[in-house]
Design an enzyme around this catalytic site. Structure first.
Site, PDB file in Angstrom:
ATOM      1  N   ASP A   1      -7.916  -4.709  14.190  1.00 49.70           N
ATOM      2  CA  ASP A   1      -7.676  -3.340  13.751  1.00 49.70           C
ATOM      3  C   ASP A   1      -7.077  -3.331  12.348  1.00 49.70           C
ATOM      4  O   ASP A   1      -6.228  -2.514  12.025  1.00 49.70           O
ATOM      5  CB  ASP A   1      -6.741  -2.627  14.738  1.00 49.70           C
ATOM      6  CG  ASP A   1      -6.679  -1.126  14.509  1.00 49.70           C
ATOM      7  OD1 ASP A   1      -7.721  -0.538  14.166  1.00 49.70           O
ATOM      8  OD2 ASP A   1      -5.583  -0.542  14.663  1.00 49.70           O
TER       9      ASP A   1
ATOM     10  N   TYR B   1     -11.508  11.578  11.817  1.00 51.90           N
ATOM     11  CA  TYR B   1     -12.410  11.029  10.803  1.00 51.90           C
ATOM     12  C   TYR B   1     -13.501  12.024  10.412  1.00 51.90           C
ATOM     13  O   TYR B   1     -14.125  11.896   9.370  1.00 51.90           O
ATOM     14  CB  TYR B   1     -13.104   9.759  11.311  1.00 51.90           C
ATOM     15  CG  TYR B   1     -12.226   8.539  11.434  1.00 51.90           C
ATOM     16  CD1 TYR B   1     -10.838   8.618  11.387  1.00 51.90           C
ATOM     17  CD2 TYR B   1     -12.792   7.286  11.604  1.00 51.90           C
ATOM     18  CE1 TYR B   1     -10.048   7.503  11.511  1.00 51.90           C
ATOM     19  CE2 TYR B   1     -12.008   6.152  11.724  1.00 51.90           C
ATOM     20  CZ  TYR B   1     -10.637   6.257  11.690  1.00 51.90           C
ATOM     21  OH  TYR B   1      -9.855   5.144  11.809  1.00 51.90           O
TER      22      TYR B   1
ATOM     23  N   GLU C   1     -16.391  12.204  11.641  1.00 56.45           N
ATOM     24  CA  GLU C   1     -17.647  11.459  11.558  1.00 56.45           C
ATOM     25  C   GLU C   1     -17.760  10.506  12.751  1.00 56.45           C
ATOM     26  O   GLU C   1     -16.779  10.243  13.444  1.00 56.45           O
ATOM     27  CB  GLU C   1     -17.724  10.663  10.248  1.00 56.45           C
ATOM     28  CG  GLU C   1     -16.562   9.720  10.021  1.00 56.45           C
ATOM     29  CD  GLU C   1     -16.519   9.156   8.608  1.00 56.45           C
ATOM     30  OE1 GLU C   1     -17.560   9.180   7.929  1.00 56.45           O
ATOM     31  OE2 GLU C   1     -15.449   8.702   8.190  1.00 56.45           O
TER      32      GLU C   1
ATOM     33  N   GLN D   1       0.831  -1.200   0.000  1.00 58.05           N
ATOM     34  CA  GLN D   1       0.000   0.000   0.000  1.00 58.05           C
ATOM     35  C   GLN D   1       0.868   1.254   0.000  1.00 58.05           C
ATOM     36  O   GLN D   1       2.066   1.192   0.301  1.00 58.05           O
ATOM     37  CB  GLN D   1      -0.890   0.017   1.248  1.00 58.05           C
ATOM     38  CG  GLN D   1      -0.083   0.031   2.518  1.00 58.05           C
ATOM     39  CD  GLN D   1      -0.775  -0.605   3.698  1.00 58.05           C
ATOM     40  OE1 GLN D   1      -0.127  -1.069   4.596  1.00 58.05           O
ATOM     41  NE2 GLN D   1      -2.087  -0.645   3.717  1.00 58.05           N
TER      42      GLN D   1
ATOM     43  N   ASP E   1      -0.014   1.125  13.741  1.00 57.96           N
ATOM     44  CA  ASP E   1       0.295   2.425  14.328  1.00 57.96           C
ATOM     45  C   ASP E   1       0.745   2.324  15.771  1.00 57.96           C
ATOM     46  O   ASP E   1       1.294   3.276  16.324  1.00 57.96           O
ATOM     47  CB  ASP E   1      -0.916   3.357  14.240  1.00 57.96           C
ATOM     48  CG  ASP E   1      -2.165   2.725  14.852  1.00 57.96           C
ATOM     49  OD1 ASP E   1      -2.276   2.648  16.084  1.00 57.96           O
ATOM     50  OD2 ASP E   1      -3.038   2.290  14.072  1.00 57.96           O
TER      51      ASP E   1
ATOM     52  N   TYR F   1     -10.709   6.510  19.459  1.00 55.93           N
ATOM     53  CA  TYR F   1     -10.769   5.302  18.633  1.00 55.93           C
ATOM     54  C   TYR F   1     -10.144   4.127  19.368  1.00 55.93           C
ATOM     55  O   TYR F   1     -10.728   3.043  19.476  1.00 55.93           O
ATOM     56  CB  TYR F   1     -10.033   5.548  17.311  1.00 55.93           C
ATOM     57  CG  TYR F   1      -9.920   4.332  16.415  1.00 55.93           C
ATOM     58  CD1 TYR F   1     -10.775   4.163  15.337  1.00 55.93           C
ATOM     59  CD2 TYR F   1      -8.947   3.350  16.633  1.00 55.93           C
ATOM     60  CE1 TYR F   1     -10.676   3.056  14.500  1.00 55.93           C
ATOM     61  CE2 TYR F   1      -8.847   2.237  15.818  1.00 55.93           C
ATOM     62  CZ  TYR F   1      -9.704   2.095  14.757  1.00 55.93           C
ATOM     63  OH  TYR F   1      -9.612   0.985  13.951  1.00 55.93           O
TER      64      TYR F   1
ATOM     65  N   ASP G   1       1.380 -11.868   7.690  1.00 54.02           N
ATOM     66  CA  ASP G   1      -0.022 -11.888   7.297  1.00 54.02           C
ATOM     67  C   ASP G   1      -0.790 -12.595   8.408  1.00 54.02           C
ATOM     68  O   ASP G   1      -0.425 -13.695   8.833  1.00 54.02           O
ATOM     69  CB  ASP G   1      -0.149 -12.636   5.975  1.00 54.02           C
ATOM     70  CG  ASP G   1      -1.576 -12.695   5.438  1.00 54.02           C
ATOM     71  OD1 ASP G   1      -2.519 -12.405   6.193  1.00 54.02           O
ATOM     72  OD2 ASP G   1      -1.730 -13.043   4.266  1.00 54.02           O
ATOM     73  N   CYS G   2      -1.868 -11.981   8.883  1.00 54.60           N
ATOM     74  CA  CYS G   2      -2.567 -12.534  10.047  1.00 54.60           C
ATOM     75  C   CYS G   2      -3.331 -13.821   9.725  1.00 54.60           C
ATOM     76  O   CYS G   2      -3.586 -14.627  10.633  1.00 54.60           O
ATOM     77  CB  CYS G   2      -3.507 -11.502  10.648  1.00 54.60           C
ATOM     78  SG  CYS G   2      -4.973 -11.143   9.657  1.00 54.60           S
TER      79      CYS G   2
ATOM     80  N   GLU H   1       1.053  -7.661  12.343  1.00 54.79           N
ATOM     81  CA  GLU H   1       0.951  -6.580  11.357  1.00 54.79           C
ATOM     82  C   GLU H   1       1.732  -6.977  10.112  1.00 54.79           C
ATOM     83  O   GLU H   1       2.889  -7.368  10.196  1.00 54.79           O
ATOM     84  CB  GLU H   1       1.506  -5.280  11.951  1.00 54.79           C
ATOM     85  CG  GLU H   1       1.799  -4.173  10.948  1.00 54.79           C
ATOM     86  CD  GLU H   1       0.570  -3.714  10.182  1.00 54.79           C
ATOM     87  OE1 GLU H   1       0.655  -3.622   8.941  1.00 54.79           O
ATOM     88  OE2 GLU H   1      -0.466  -3.429  10.823  1.00 54.79           O
TER      89      GLU H   1
END
Length: 367
Positions: free
Chosen positions: A275, A350, A352, A147, A200, A176, A254-255, A219
């Protein structure tokens, strides 16, 4: 140097005489050596363009339904040029107020939209609204194998992590992290916890304060971990400085295969906190669609939960009621029945509400 778009909207109580308006405005544009082209659309009003040699241009659209709009575009290299456009907007607003007087029901002047600037300040909310953030610096911008990773600085929200154009977390967003951990209602002392994603470091940082037995974070992207370790320290503290600590470990994997291994081994956790990013980036072949992937994660997570265990995750924007309903449908398709609740919180960066018993950005608790 960047392009700017200024918008002026006049909603009128009654239709205005188009020819009178055009005649009154003509001197303002002539002062700026802008060439006028008038299109009389008859019962559909007027469309007028004003073009300068510099490339700046304006369009005036007069609609017969009592709406008059200015759309002014410019490409300004300095503050002097930008000030000139502001002056033009002021002149147009003053002239029309004087000309139309009591006929103006509503006047709306929007802040300039800036295109092509060195900093992108516009990011859409999950429900499709465009928010202009007070971004003043690009702290980090790199592509990983999975990404694009950006960290932008906001005067209001601090550094903000953005993955593939999706705002993930700002340094302002402790609500959050608290919500996805149960809003202080859970006792994590001596518990075993599995975090899926969470690059994060915010959840990990808050959990290790609560004296758990062991926290395992999985992660997929070390680049996310490394970027946040360096640039999101108000969120992660020093917890990402090392991938192992007295009560935690970070697996850069990779989870999905990790979850399958844990399920096969019979390893169980008191809590699983999902998450993962909103759009899955797993390399697993099972990822045929977003819903298939989400259901796969849910099934695997339930398999590694103790009978008394709990699963937390975020939902989506409160306004996306159909998407939230679809998510809840997935909960009825798991291999074993689950009970769930949700609570709505406001996540600052966000702009929102998010679900966590009303729809919002929802955080779900499964048990």
């Amino acid at each position: 140097m960047a392009a700017q778009q200024h918008l002026l909207d006049f909603c009128l109580s009654a239709p205005a005489d188009g020819r009178t308006v055009l005649d009154a405005l003509q001197p303002i544009f002539q002062e700026r050596s802008m060439t006028e082209t008038v299109h009389n659309l008859g019962e559909n009003g007027y469309l007028v363009t004003y073009v300068a040699k510099s490339g700046s241009f304006a369009t005036l659209r007069m609609y017969t339904d009592k709406l008059l709009t200015f759309d002014i575009h410019s490409y300004e290299a300095d503050n002097k040029g930008r000030a000139a456009i502001e002056t033009l907007c002021n002149r147009l607003e003053e002239k029309l107020k004087d000309l139309l007087q009591g006929n103006i029901k509503r006047l709306k002047r929007l802040p300039a939209i800036v295109r092509g600037g060195t900093i992108d300040r516009y990011w859409p909310t999950a429900d499709g609204r465009l928010v202009e953030y007070d971004i003043d610096d690009v702290v980090y911008d790199e592509d990983s194998a999975y990404q694009n990773i950006k960290i932008l600085h906001s005067k209001q929200f601090g550094n903000i992590l953005i993955l593939n154009g999706d705002i993930n977390l700002g340094e302002s967003d402790l609500p959050y992290t608290q919500a996805i951990m149960g809003n202080g209602a859970e006792d994590y002392t001596g518990k075993e916890i599995l975090i899926l994603g969470g690059g994060d470091g915010g959840i990990l940082y808050e959990l290790v304060k609560l004296k758990p037995k062991m926290v395992t974070m999985v992660e997929i992207s070390f680049m996310v971990i490394d970027a946040c370790c360096k640039h999101m320290r108000k969120t992660c503290g020093d917890v990402l400085d090392n991938l192992k600590g007295d009560c935690y470990q970070v697996l850069v994997e990779d989870c999905v295969p990790v979850l399958k291994t844990y399920a096969a081994e019979g390893r169980l956790f008191d809590y699983v906190i999902n998450d993962l990013t909103a759009v899955p980036i797993s390399t697993s072949p099972e990822e045929e669609s977003t819903w298939d992937f989400l259901r796969l994660i849910l099934d695997l997570a339930v398999k590694v939960l103790k009978p008394t265990g709990k699963y937390f995750t975020q939902g989506n924007c409160a306004n996306l009621t159909e998407a939230l309903a679809m998510y809840e449908e997935q909960l009825n398709k798991l291999y074993c029945p689950v009970e769930y609740s949700k609570k709505v919180v406001c996540v600052p960066s966000y702009a929102e509400l998010y679900p966590f018993p009303n729809y919002g950005n929802a955080f779900y608790l499964l048990k």
